[in-house]
Design a protein around this motif. Structure first.
Motif, short mmCIF file in Angstrom:
data_model
loop_
_atom_site.label_atom_id
_atom_site.label_comp_id
_atom_site.label_asym_id
_atom_site.label_seq_id
_atom_site.Cartn_x
_atom_site.Cartn_y
_atom_site.Cartn_z
N GLY A 57 -3.31 9.24 -11.11
CA GLY A 57 -1.97 9.31 -10.52
C GLY A 57 -1.49 10.73 -10.38
N GLY A 58 -1.72 11.54 -11.38
CA GLY A 58 -1.32 12.95 -11.31
C GLY A 58 -2.06 13.71 -10.23
N ILE A 59 -3.37 13.50 -10.17
CA ILE A 59 -4.17 14.19 -9.16
C ILE A 59 -3.81 13.72 -7.76
N SER A 60 -3.67 12.42 -7.57
CA SER A 60 -3.33 11.92 -6.23
C SER A 60 -1.92 12.34 -5.83
N GLY A 61 -1.01 12.42 -6.78
CA GLY A 61 0.34 12.91 -6.48
C GLY A 61 0.31 14.36 -6.03
N CYS A 62 -0.49 15.17 -6.71
CA CYS A 62 -0.61 16.58 -6.31
C CYS A 62 -1.22 16.71 -4.92
N ILE A 63 -2.25 15.93 -4.65
CA ILE A 63 -2.91 16.01 -3.34
C ILE A 63 -1.95 15.60 -2.23
N THR A 64 -1.23 14.49 -2.43
CA THR A 64 -0.30 14.04 -1.39
C THR A 64 0.85 15.02 -1.21
N ASP A 65 1.24 15.71 -2.28
CA ASP A 65 2.31 16.69 -2.17
C ASP A 65 1.83 17.97 -1.48
N ILE A 66 0.68 18.46 -1.87
CA ILE A 66 0.17 19.71 -1.28
C ILE A 66 -0.13 19.54 0.20
N TYR A 67 -0.83 18.47 0.55
CA TYR A 67 -1.23 18.26 1.94
C TYR A 67 -0.22 17.44 2.73
N GLN A 68 0.90 17.10 2.12
CA GLN A 68 1.98 16.34 2.74
C GLN A 68 1.47 15.09 3.44
N LEU A 69 0.68 14.32 2.70
CA LEU A 69 0.13 13.08 3.23
C LEU A 69 1.17 11.97 3.15
N SER A 70 1.18 11.13 4.14
CA SER A 70 2.06 9.96 4.12
C SER A 70 1.24 8.74 3.76
N ILE A 71 1.74 7.96 2.85
CA ILE A 71 1.07 6.73 2.46
C ILE A 71 1.99 5.58 2.88
N VAL A 72 1.53 4.77 3.80
CA VAL A 72 2.33 3.66 4.30
C VAL A 72 1.99 2.43 3.47
N VAL A 73 2.97 1.95 2.71
CA VAL A 73 2.75 0.80 1.86
C VAL A 73 3.75 -0.32 2.14
N GLY A 74 4.70 -0.08 3.01
CA GLY A 74 5.71 -1.10 3.33
C GLY A 74 6.77 -1.19 2.25
N ARG A 75 7.71 -2.08 2.46
CA ARG A 75 8.82 -2.22 1.52
C ARG A 75 8.38 -2.79 0.19
N ILE A 76 7.48 -3.75 0.22
CA ILE A 76 7.01 -4.34 -1.04
C ILE A 76 6.24 -3.31 -1.84
N GLY A 77 5.36 -2.58 -1.18
CA GLY A 77 4.61 -1.53 -1.86
C GLY A 77 5.52 -0.45 -2.41
N LEU A 78 6.56 -0.11 -1.65
CA LEU A 78 7.52 0.88 -2.12
C LEU A 78 8.25 0.38 -3.37
N GLY A 79 8.60 -0.90 -3.38
CA GLY A 79 9.24 -1.47 -4.56
C GLY A 79 8.33 -1.47 -5.77
N VAL A 80 7.06 -1.81 -5.56
CA VAL A 80 6.09 -1.81 -6.66
C VAL A 80 5.89 -0.39 -7.19
N MET A 81 5.73 0.56 -6.27
CA MET A 81 5.53 1.95 -6.70
C MET A 81 6.77 2.50 -7.39
N GLY A 82 7.94 2.19 -6.89
CA GLY A 82 9.18 2.64 -7.52
C GLY A 82 9.34 2.06 -8.92
N THR A 83 8.98 0.79 -9.07
CA THR A 83 9.04 0.17 -10.39
C THR A 83 8.06 0.84 -11.34
N ALA A 84 6.85 1.11 -10.86
CA ALA A 84 5.84 1.77 -11.70
C ALA A 84 6.32 3.16 -12.12
N TYR A 85 6.90 3.92 -11.18
CA TYR A 85 7.42 5.24 -11.51
C TYR A 85 8.53 5.13 -12.55
N GLY A 86 9.40 4.17 -12.35
CA GLY A 86 10.51 3.98 -13.28
C GLY A 86 10.05 3.62 -14.68
#
Length: 139
Positions: A57-86
């Motif tokens: 998670g740390g490495i992939s977060g750095c890569i997406t931040d450095i290269y400004q990658l967009s990950i399309v996961v939809g609203r459900i995926g966003l909710g799951v990821m937000g819950t995991a971050y929380g």
């Protein structure tokens, strides 16, 4: 001359990033969030999975931040990821508070004998409601 300057700036940026990442992972290690999480949930046999998930998670977060990658996961995926971050941030904060003995000191100071789980639940619910209103209403 310009190429040397760019190379030096790149090395300084890389060194600063490595130092910051090392500090974050050192905090996670010192606080003991992963072993404590595995111990509380009685899933100690999966501790290698937890450690790997944090590293990936740390490495992939750095890569997406450095290269400004967009990950399309939809609203459900966003909710799951937000819950995991929380959950991760909440676990980190509670582990740090437990390590610093915040709750035992608070309990002694206010002479609290019953209801500590309700106070912790109230703090979590207030934080969740504040985040919800911030992101939904833009407060």
């Amino acid at each position: 001359m310009m190429l040397i300057r760019q190379a030096v700036l790149g090395l300084i940026g890389l060194a600063a990033g490595v130092t910051t990442a090392a500090g974050v992972y050192a905090l996670i290690t010192v606080v003991g969030i992963i072993p404590r999480l595995a111990g509380k949930s009685r899933t100690g046999k999966y501790i290698r999975f937890y450690e790997t998930a944090v590293i990936v998670g740390g490495i992939s977060g750095c890569i997406t931040d450095i290269y400004q990658l967009s990950i399309v996961v939809g609203r459900i995926g966003l909710g799951v990821m937000g819950t995991a971050y929380g959950v991760f941030i909440g676990s980190l904060i509670m582990s740090l508070a437990e390590t610093l003995d915040v709750f035992p000191i608070m309990v002694r100071r206010v002479r609290l004998e019953k209801g500590l789980p309700y106070i912790v639940l109230g703090l979590a619910a207030g934080k969740a409601m504040g985040a919800f209103l911030f992101f939904w209403k833009g407060w």
